[in-house]
Design a protein around this motif. Structure first.
Motif: not given
Length: 156
Positions: A16-22
């Motif tokens: 979830g953090e990765r998707d939000a960041y990207l």
């Protein structure tokens, strides 16, 4: 993602953090290889659909020519100034050319999502402009590595 991160698990981003960041970041650095193995790195705008990174590239660029010869690609999205603020994602695999090149706007189901996400993010528009110079590359990563040094503060 096809390959999981082995080192740095304590500071890696969750899915979830990765998707939000990207989704929130705007610029990536794209590495390609020349015929002689010499790397080339350039900045590029992109969108993330939760599975693939979509790169909107000039078709008359060194990047495009190199990917036609060798589709291997590595992309880094990162930010931070101070050591404890550094965070980022590295994605690698093979680039795929999607749609006509250069892009003219032909209906293509595969391009519905990136062409919906890209114009509001970069142009403040709802409809994708086609300039006769750019086309789409898709990277569905084989490996993904992420880091968020802000998590170091919570480790003892």
């Amino acid at each position: 993602m096809a390959d999981t991160q082995r080192r740095g698990r304590r500071i890696m981003m969750t899915d979830g953090e990765r998707d939000a960041y990207l989704t929130e970041q705007r610029t990536c650095r794209v590495a390609t290889l020349g015929a002689d193995g010499q790397p080339h790195i350039g900045a590029l705008w992109y969108v993330w659909d939760g599975t693939s990174l979509w790169l909107y590239s000039l078709t008359r660029s060194l990047r495009w020519a190199q990917l036609r010869q060798d589709p291997r690609i590595a992309v880094v999205v990162d930010d931070g100034v101070e050591y404890g603020d550094l965070r980022g994602v590295e994605l690698s695999g093979e680039a795929e050319f999607i749609g006509e090149a250069p892009r003219t706007g032909e209906l293509r189901a595969e391009l519905e999502v990136p062409e919906r996400l890209f114009p509001p993010k970069y142009f403040g528009m709802e409809t994708m402009p086609h300039d006769g110079r750019h086309a789409w590359l898709r990277l569905t990563p084989e490996t993904v590595t992420s880091w968020d040094f802000r998590k170091l503060a919570g480790l003892t």
